[in-house]
Design a protein around this motif. Structure first.
Motif, PDB file in Angstrom:
ATOM      1  N   LEU A  31      15.458   4.306  22.166  1.00  0.00           N
ATOM      2  CA  LEU A  31      16.268   5.073  23.106  1.00  0.00           C
ATOM      3  C   LEU A  31      17.516   5.611  22.417  1.00  0.00           C
ATOM      4  N   ARG A  32      18.130   4.802  21.583  1.00  0.00           N
ATOM      5  CA  ARG A  32      19.340   5.241  20.874  1.00  0.00           C
ATOM      6  C   ARG A  32      19.002   6.372  19.894  1.00  0.00           C
ATOM      7  N   VAL A  33      17.877   6.244  19.187  1.00  0.00           N
ATOM      8  CA  VAL A  33      17.448   7.310  18.258  1.00  0.00           C
ATOM      9  C   VAL A  33      17.197   8.597  19.030  1.00  0.00           C
ATOM     10  N   LEU A  34      16.506   8.470  20.164  1.00  0.00           N
ATOM     11  CA  LEU A  34      16.223   9.639  20.992  1.00  0.00           C
ATOM     12  C   LEU A  34      17.520  10.243  21.538  1.00  0.00           C
ATOM     13  N   ALA A  35      18.461   9.409  21.953  1.00  0.00           N
ATOM     14  CA  ALA A  35      19.738   9.899  22.466  1.00  0.00           C
ATOM     15  C   ALA A  35      20.512  10.647  21.381  1.00  0.00           C
ATOM     16  N   GLN A  36      20.453  10.161  20.143  1.00  0.00           N
ATOM     17  CA  GLN A  36      21.114  10.864  19.044  1.00  0.00           C
ATOM     18  C   GLN A  36      20.457  12.218  18.784  1.00  0.00           C
ATOM     19  N   MET A  37      19.121  12.262  18.898  1.00  0.00           N
ATOM     20  CA  MET A  37      18.413  13.532  18.741  1.00  0.00           C
ATOM     21  C   MET A  37      18.845  14.514  19.832  1.00  0.00           C
ATOM     22  N   VAL A  38      18.984  14.011  21.054  1.00  0.00           N
ATOM     23  CA  VAL A  38      19.404  14.846  22.178  1.00  0.00           C
ATOM     24  C   VAL A  38      20.808  15.385  21.925  1.00  0.00           C
ATOM     25  N   ALA A  39      21.731  14.516  21.509  1.00  0.00           N
ATOM     26  CA  ALA A  39      23.106  14.953  21.252  1.00  0.00           C
ATOM     27  C   ALA A  39      23.135  16.021  20.161  1.00  0.00           C
ATOM     28  N   LYS A  40      22.356  15.815  19.110  1.00  0.00           N
ATOM     29  CA  LYS A  40      22.311  16.807  18.026  1.00  0.00           C
ATOM     30  C   LYS A  40      21.706  18.115  18.519  1.00  0.00           C
ATOM     31  N   SER A  41      20.717  18.017  19.406  1.00  0.00           N
ATOM     32  CA  SER A  41      20.101  19.214  19.968  1.00  0.00           C
ATOM     33  C   SER A  41      21.105  19.997  20.812  1.00  0.00           C
ATOM     34  N   VAL A  42      21.877  19.291  21.618  1.00  0.00           N
ATOM     35  CA  VAL A  42      22.895  19.955  22.431  1.00  0.00           C
ATOM     36  C   VAL A  42      23.898  20.671  21.532  1.00  0.00           C
ATOM     37  N   LEU A  52      10.061  14.584  17.706  1.00  0.00           N
ATOM     38  CA  LEU A  52      10.163  13.976  19.030  1.00  0.00           C
ATOM     39  C   LEU A  52       8.943  13.102  19.306  1.00  0.00           C
ATOM     40  N   LEU A  53       7.764  13.613  19.007  1.00  0.00           N
ATOM     41  CA  LEU A  53       6.528  12.833  19.214  1.00  0.00           C
ATOM     42  C   LEU A  53       6.486  11.615  18.306  1.00  0.00           C
ATOM     43  N   ASP A  54       6.950  11.756  17.067  1.00  0.00           N
ATOM     44  CA  ASP A  54       7.010  10.617  16.143  1.00  0.00           C
ATOM     45  C   ASP A  54       7.853   9.487  16.724  1.00  0.00           C
ATOM     46  N   THR A  55       8.990   9.852  17.278  1.00  0.00           N
ATOM     47  CA  THR A  55       9.893   8.863  17.851  1.00  0.00           C
ATOM     48  C   THR A  55       9.246   8.146  19.030  1.00  0.00           C
ATOM     49  N   MET A  56       8.482   8.886  19.820  1.00  0.00           N
ATOM     50  CA  MET A  56       7.898   8.322  21.036  1.00  0.00           C
ATOM     51  C   MET A  56       6.498   7.738  20.826  1.00  0.00           C
ATOM     52  N   SER A  57       5.912   7.916  19.645  1.00  0.00           N
ATOM     53  CA  SER A  57       4.517   7.529  19.424  1.00  0.00           C
ATOM     54  C   SER A  57       4.274   6.027  19.557  1.00  0.00           C
ATOM     55  N   ALA A  58       5.246   5.192  19.221  1.00  0.00           N
ATOM     56  CA  ALA A  58       5.062   3.744  19.322  1.00  0.00           C
ATOM     57  C   ALA A  58       4.826   3.323  20.772  1.00  0.00           C
ATOM     58  N   ASN A  59       5.353   4.089  21.716  1.00  0.00           N
ATOM     59  CA  ASN A  59       5.156   3.788  23.127  1.00  0.00           C
ATOM     60  C   ASN A  59       3.977   4.557  23.727  1.00  0.00           C
ATOM     61  N   LYS A  60       3.202   5.216  22.853  1.00  0.00           N
ATOM     62  CA  LYS A  60       2.012   5.976  23.271  1.00  0.00           C
ATOM     63  C   LYS A  60       2.340   6.996  24.371  1.00  0.00           C
ATOM     64  N   ASP A  62       2.858  10.864  25.603  1.00  0.00           N
ATOM     65  CA  ASP A  62       2.412  12.209  25.271  1.00  0.00           C
ATOM     66  C   ASP A  62       3.622  13.146  25.221  1.00  0.00           C
ATOM     67  N   LEU A  63       3.368  14.380  24.868  1.00  0.00           N
ATOM     68  CA  LEU A  63       4.447  15.354  24.704  1.00  0.00           C
ATOM     69  C   LEU A  63       5.189  15.584  26.023  1.00  0.00           C
ATOM     70  N   LYS A  64       4.453  15.589  27.132  1.00  0.00           N
ATOM     71  CA  LYS A  64       5.085  15.812  28.433  1.00  0.00           C
ATOM     72  C   LYS A  64       6.083  14.696  28.750  1.00  0.00           C
ATOM     73  N   SER A  65       5.705  13.452  28.518  1.00  0.00           N
ATOM     74  CA  SER A  65       6.613  12.322  28.767  1.00  0.00           C
ATOM     75  C   SER A  65       7.806  12.364  27.823  1.00  0.00           C
ATOM     76  N   ALA A  66       7.553  12.733  26.565  1.00  0.00           N
ATOM     77  CA  ALA A  66       8.640  12.826  25.585  1.00  0.00           C
ATOM     78  C   ALA A  66       9.638  13.904  26.003  1.00  0.00           C
ATOM     79  N   ARG A  67       9.131  15.045  26.462  1.00  0.00           N
ATOM     80  CA  ARG A  67      10.017  16.125  26.904  1.00  0.00           C
ATOM     81  C   ARG A  67      10.830  15.715  28.127  1.00  0.00           C
TER      82      ARG A  67
END
Length: 194
Positions: A31-42, A52-60, A62-67
């Motif tokens: 979650l922290r890695v994803l939050a940092q990606m979001v902040a950098k995106s903003v 984005l998919l790489d970060t979320m892949s451990a939790n299986k 899909d792209l829709k859930s990641a988005r």
């Protein structure tokens, strides 16, 4: 219930749903890695969907859930910055919404790390969603008395992510002077406001 990060208003239902269905099932580190990606995106950094998919892949996920998780975090961080929410209050409010304590603490650390830069960037970019970046006017190949206007749009929000896009509009040549006059009039109004 009213929340400071929502401008002392109710939290949107879709945020509640995302917190319970997506964000809570991630590890606090992810979650922290994803939050940092979001902040950098903003802040304008381009985040490829593969990352984005790489970060979320451990939790299986899909792209829709990641988005949707990305969009939720974007809302949480930008709203907290927009409403100048202190990290301690933001953390308490996230826990009230059902986000685990470790997750809330990680999100608050990210907020603390990026808060000042996000505030400056959001102030400089206010009213700039779907910002017109460039315009190309070319004669229409299929309609003899028409032109194609290609509009380059910066920061168009698609599936929760800001992207550069291009749209095409075909108009009759006689309408161009009217369009230019109206655009100049709109520009003058905006300049008076700033």
């Amino acid at each position: 219930m009213k929340f400071r990060f929502c401008g002392d208003g109710d939290c949107p239902d879709w945020i509640l749903a995302e917190i319970h269905s997506t964000l809570s099932v991630l590890s606090s580190v992810k979650l922290r890695v994803l939050a940092q990606m979001v902040a950098k995106s903003v802040l304008g950094e381009d985040i490829p969907e593969e990352k984005l998919l790489d970060t979320m892949s451990a939790n299986k996920m899909d792209l829709k859930s990641a988005r949707s998780a990305f969009a939720c975090l974007r809302f949480l961080l930008t709203s907290a910055v927009r409403h100048n929410t202190p990290p301690a209050i933001f953390e308490a409010e996230l826990q009230q919404l059902g986000l685990p304590k470790e997750h809330s603490a990680g999100l608050c650390r990210t907020l603390g790390e990026f808060s000042e830069r996000l505030q400056d960037f959001l102030n400089s970019q206010s009213l700039s969603v779907n910002e017109l970046e460039d315009v190309h006017c070319v004669p229409s190949e299929t309609l003899p008395d028409c032109v194609n206007l290609r509009l380059g749009i910066k920061n168009e929000i698609i599936n929760g992510l800001p992207q550069k896009t291009e749209h095409s509009v075909t108009i009759h040549k006689s309408q161009l002077p009217i369009l230019i006059k109206e655009l100049k009039s709109a520009r003058d109004v905006v300049e008076k406001l700033t």
